[in-house]
Structures are given as C-alpha cells and as structure tokens.
Enzyme design. Structure first.
Site, PDB file in Angstrom:
ATOM      1  N   GLY A  10       0.968  -1.109  -0.022  1.00 22.16           N
ATOM      2  CA  GLY A  10       0.019  -0.058   0.104  1.00 22.16           C
ATOM      3  C   GLY A  10       0.900   1.179   0.010  1.00 22.16           C
ATOM      4  O   GLY A  10       2.062   1.353   0.139  1.00 22.16           O
ATOM      5  N   PHE A  11       0.344   2.433   0.093  1.00 20.57           N
ATOM      6  CA  PHE A  11       0.985   3.634  -0.027  1.00 20.57           C
ATOM      7  C   PHE A  11       1.902   3.846   1.071  1.00 20.57           C
ATOM      8  O   PHE A  11       3.138   3.878   0.944  1.00 20.57           O
ATOM      9  CB  PHE A  11      -0.124   4.843  -0.019  1.00 20.57           C
ATOM     10  CG  PHE A  11       0.421   6.313   0.237  1.00 20.57           C
ATOM     11  CD1 PHE A  11       1.594   6.784  -0.479  1.00 20.57           C
ATOM     12  CD2 PHE A  11      -0.030   6.929   1.274  1.00 20.57           C
ATOM     13  CE1 PHE A  11       1.678   7.900  -0.106  1.00 20.57           C
ATOM     14  CE2 PHE A  11       0.556   8.071   1.655  1.00 20.57           C
ATOM     15  CZ  PHE A  11       1.517   8.581   0.852  1.00 20.57           C
ATOM     16  N   ILE A  12       1.366   3.768   2.321  1.00 15.60           N
ATOM     17  CA  ILE A  12       2.296   3.949   3.648  1.00 15.60           C
ATOM     18  C   ILE A  12       3.316   2.813   3.544  1.00 15.60           C
ATOM     19  O   ILE A  12       4.510   3.017   3.832  1.00 15.60           O
ATOM     20  CB  ILE A  12       1.753   4.228   4.845  1.00 15.60           C
ATOM     21  CG1 ILE A  12       0.705   5.251   4.760  1.00 15.60           C
ATOM     22  CG2 ILE A  12       2.656   4.182   6.105  1.00 15.60           C
ATOM     23  CD1 ILE A  12      -0.129   5.702   6.061  1.00 15.60           C
ATOM     24  N   ASP A  31       0.446  -8.726   1.386  1.00 19.09           N
ATOM     25  CA  ASP A  31      -0.549  -7.778   0.918  1.00 19.09           C
ATOM     26  C   ASP A  31      -1.573  -8.619   0.170  1.00 19.09           C
ATOM     27  O   ASP A  31      -1.170  -9.445  -0.686  1.00 19.09           O
ATOM     28  CB  ASP A  31      -0.170  -6.721   0.202  1.00 19.09           C
ATOM     29  CG  ASP A  31      -0.713  -5.409   0.082  1.00 19.09           C
ATOM     30  OD1 ASP A  31      -0.344  -4.334   0.507  1.00 19.09           O
ATOM     31  OD2 ASP A  31      -1.972  -5.605  -0.590  1.00 19.09           O
ATOM     32  N   GLY A  36      -3.672  -2.062  -2.330  1.00 15.31           N
ATOM     33  CA  GLY A  36      -2.381  -2.165  -2.508  1.00 15.31           C
ATOM     34  C   GLY A  36      -1.996  -2.478  -3.990  1.00 15.31           C
ATOM     35  O   GLY A  36      -2.907  -2.884  -4.614  1.00 15.31           O
ATOM     36  N   LEU A  76      -0.319  -2.685   9.048  1.00 14.27           N
ATOM     37  CA  LEU A  76      -0.847  -1.750   8.354  1.00 14.27           C
ATOM     38  C   LEU A  76      -2.072  -2.145   7.337  1.00 14.27           C
ATOM     39  O   LEU A  76      -2.909  -1.436   6.859  1.00 14.27           O
ATOM     40  CB  LEU A  76       0.235  -1.053   7.401  1.00 14.27           C
ATOM     41  CG  LEU A  76       1.557  -0.671   8.097  1.00 14.27           C
ATOM     42  CD1 LEU A  76       2.426   0.188   7.032  1.00 14.27           C
ATOM     43  CD2 LEU A  76       1.070   0.394   9.232  1.00 14.27           C
ATOM     44  N   TYR A 150     -15.483   2.447   9.401  1.00 10.57           N
ATOM     45  CA  TYR A 150     -13.856   2.708   9.487  1.00 10.57           C
ATOM     46  C   TYR A 150     -13.494   2.901  11.011  1.00 10.57           C
ATOM     47  O   TYR A 150     -12.581   2.463  11.532  1.00 10.57           O
ATOM     48  CB  TYR A 150     -13.415   3.693   8.441  1.00 10.57           C
ATOM     49  CG  TYR A 150     -11.860   3.695   8.208  1.00 10.57           C
ATOM     50  CD1 TYR A 150     -10.822   2.617   8.354  1.00 10.57           C
ATOM     51  CD2 TYR A 150     -11.041   5.000   8.343  1.00 10.57           C
ATOM     52  CE1 TYR A 150      -9.624   2.664   8.240  1.00 10.57           C
ATOM     53  CE2 TYR A 150      -9.792   5.034   8.490  1.00 10.57           C
ATOM     54  CZ  TYR A 150      -8.899   3.882   8.301  1.00 10.57           C
ATOM     55  OH  TYR A 150      -7.739   3.974   8.411  1.00 10.57           O
ATOM     56  N   LYS A 154     -11.599   0.618  13.502  1.00 10.84           N
ATOM     57  CA  LYS A 154     -10.233   0.782  14.013  1.00 10.84           C
ATOM     58  C   LYS A 154     -10.066   1.114  15.824  1.00 10.84           C
ATOM     59  O   LYS A 154      -9.124   0.785  16.170  1.00 10.84           O
ATOM     60  CB  LYS A 154      -9.810   2.149  13.384  1.00 10.84           C
ATOM     61  CG  LYS A 154      -9.115   1.864  11.822  1.00 10.84           C
ATOM     62  CD  LYS A 154      -8.082   0.976  12.008  1.00 10.84           C
ATOM     63  CE  LYS A 154      -7.469   0.511  10.794  1.00 10.84           C
ATOM     64  NZ  LYS A 154      -6.250  -0.201  10.879  1.00 10.84           N
TER      65      LYS A 154
END
Ligand code: UDP
Length: 324
Positions: A10-12, A31, A36, A76, A150, A154
């Site tokens: 993914g991005f991070i 992943d 991603g 993540l 979301y 979380k």
C-alpha cells in the site's frame, strides 16, 4: 531486524519497506492487493532483503510462517479510504477487525512487538476547533451511516491492542495517522489530495464537497515514516496511543483553499465545482468532519517527533509524480 509489514504494497507500507531496507533490515510484505499495488514495490524487488507474499491477513496459514519468521510486525493491512469503505462495508469490517485479532493472537505466542495502524477517524467529528488529542471523547454518527465503519473497526483494533498489552503484556504500539499524503497515493479510494491533483492535471472539474470550509492537516509520507520508525524503536511506546500528523502551522488548510492551491500549482484551467454530499455519495452513507488537526504533544515528548515538511513541499512532489 526481520520485519513483517502487512499491507506493505500500500501507500504507507511501501515507503516503510523502502526505508527499512535502506537501514539494512530484511523485509517481508504481505498484501492482498485490495487497495495495494505491486507497482508500489516494483523498485524493491531486486533487493535480496525484500520478500513479497500476495495473500490476506485473514488466512492463519498464510500468516503463521511469516509471524514465526519475523522479529517485529507493522500491521498496516486494512480497508482504507472513505470511498472504499462505503463501497465494501462488510469486507472492511472483517479485514479490519478479524485481521487485527489474528495478528495479535499469533504475535502473542512469542511476544513480538506489533505496531498497529489506527486513524484520527477514531475520534470522529468533534465539535469546535480544538486539536485532536489521543484521549479525547469520541463522537460518531449513527451506525446506519456507512462511513463510521472505518472509525468503529479501528476503535475495536485499538481496544484489542490495549487489551493484549494489559492482560498479556504483548508490546503493542498504536498509531493514529492524520491524512498522510505523498507520491504514489492512489486517487481511487477517496483521498482528497491525489483526487484534486489528478483532476487538475486532466483539466477535469476539481470536486470540492459541500462548501469546502471543512479543514484538514496533511502529513507528508516521509514525516510519517520517521514517526513510525521512532515509535517502533522506543521502549516507552507499547500500550500507548500516539497521534502522527503534520505541523498545523504549515499543513492545516480548508478544502476549498486546497483546491485553489492545487489549481495554481498545476497551472490548471479546471473549474472548481462545489458538489453536495448527497451527489457525491449514496444518501445516508456519508457524514463529513468539519475539522481534524492533531495535537502532537505526546509523540513529540516521548520520541522527539517533529514533522518538517510543509504542505506546499509535499504537493509539489505529488504533482511532479502525477505529471510523470
Ligand atoms: N473531499 C472533497 N472532494 C473530494 C474528496 C474529498 O472535497 O473529491 C473532502 C472530504 O469531504 C473531506 C476532505 O476532503 O472533507 C478530506 O477527505 P478524505 O476522504 O481525503 O479524508 P478524511 O475525510 O478521512 O479526512
């Protein structure tokens, strides 16, 4: 160190993998490629310390050998992005809750340190303009509004992490990200900055929801990675929740002003279009937050985190990336 990054394509995660490899660690990425993309890690593939497994955190048989192999875990992997969550509510709940539960249960066997990615979204839509602190009360809309899936999932993750720390002494560090941005972030799942940059470069209308007075504080991906590494390395972080965000003096902005800034920096002719929420999202699925800016006192005090990159610097890098 042998490091497992779930959601590492993914991005991070992909930036984190890059930095860990640079400092000499061995990295395994798991992943499922839901949001991603293998393109995010293509440049790492030739590094002998980089390993990639396409699979889901929901599968214990995939997870077990990776958790046995590693020393530490950055968890993540999650369903992210407002659009993604609204379009995939069930999968978002399952991935975010069951996935985290499995990781913590397996990490607990040998007490491997876990960094758990959470979100500023957990706090919900506070009234007024106070900075978001880690121990603020939460304020969410009704469960019928899909957006809050979301935040709720979380929050369960955070509580699972805290319970594992308190009852089993599993070292879990919890991080709440605040609107992290940078090159490679996808425009597909709702994130406002890549969407605006792409719209501006293509000459499409820049879609500002509602009146654009809502404010955010954006975090450069490089600052975010500095914060993650510092939190994972420090002795005093397990069992604690940390905001990880940008400097409000240089990175807080109204969404309307962000649209104007992107238009100027890209020299775009795109019109700025104000879109009512119920045109952008299915009725009753979305509620916005008027204000979201982090209080960074805790992370600065404990690990000396100080974000240094301004919104303008990051926007220029993102624009260059999309242009190329
Ligand atoms: N937003 C917008 N136009 C878009 C996408 C998002 O005006 O095309 C707004 C959105 O309503 C919110 C802000 O930009 O107020 C940030 O949205 P994003 O989904 O990036 O993150 P979050 O709401 O989770 O902070």
């Amino acid at each position: 160190m042998k490091v497992l990054i779930t959601g590492g394509a993914g991005f991070i995660g992909s930036y984190l993998a890059e930095r860990l490899l640079k400092q000499g660690d061995e990295v395994y990425v798991l992943d499922d490629l839901s949001t991603g993309d293998l393109d995010n890690v293509r440049h790492l593939e030739d590094n002998p310390n980089f390993h990639m497994k396409v699979g889901t955190v929901l599968d214990p048989e995939t997870l077990k050998p990776l958790i046995d192999w590693c020393d530490i875990i950055y968890h993540l992997a999650a369903a992210v992005g407002v659009n993604y969550v609204i379009n995939n509510p069930l999968q978002s709940l399952t991935t975010n809750i069951r996935g985290t539960e499995l990781i913590l249960e397996m990490a607990n066997k040998d007490k491997k340190r876990v960094l758990l990615a959470s979100t500023s979204e957990v706090a919900g839509k506070k009234n007024g303009k106070a900075l978001f602190s880690e121990d603020d009360d939460r304020l969410l809309g009704p469960t019928t509004v899909t957006r809050w899936i979301y935040s709720t999932s979380k929050a369960v993750d955070e509580m699972l992490g805290l319970a594992y720390w308190r009852e089993k002494k599993l070292p879990v560090v919890i991080v709440r990200f605040f609107n992290v941005i940078g090159p490679r972030q996808s425009a597909e799942y709702g994130m406002v900055v890549p969407r605006f940059v792409k719209q501006a470069l293509l000459g499409h209308p820049i879609t500002v929801y509602n009146d654009g007075e809502q404010r955010r504080c954006f975090t450069d991906i490089d600052d975010a990675i500095d914060g993650l590494l510092a939190l994972m390395a420090h002795d005093d972080t397990p069992g604690e929740i940390f905001n990880l965000g940008g400097n409000s003096e240089t990175n807080e902005i109204a969404i309307k002003t962000l649209a104007e800034k992107v238009k100027t920096l890209t020299e775009s002719d795109s019109p700025i279009e104000f879109v009512p929420y119920d045109k952008a999202f299915a009725k009753g699925s979305y509620e916005d937050l008027n204000y979201r800016v982090p209080d960074l006192t805790k992370i600065t005090r404990v690990v000396g985190y100080e974000p240094s990159l301004s919104l303008d610097q990051t926007l220029r890098r993102i624009i260059e990336y999309y242009e190329s």
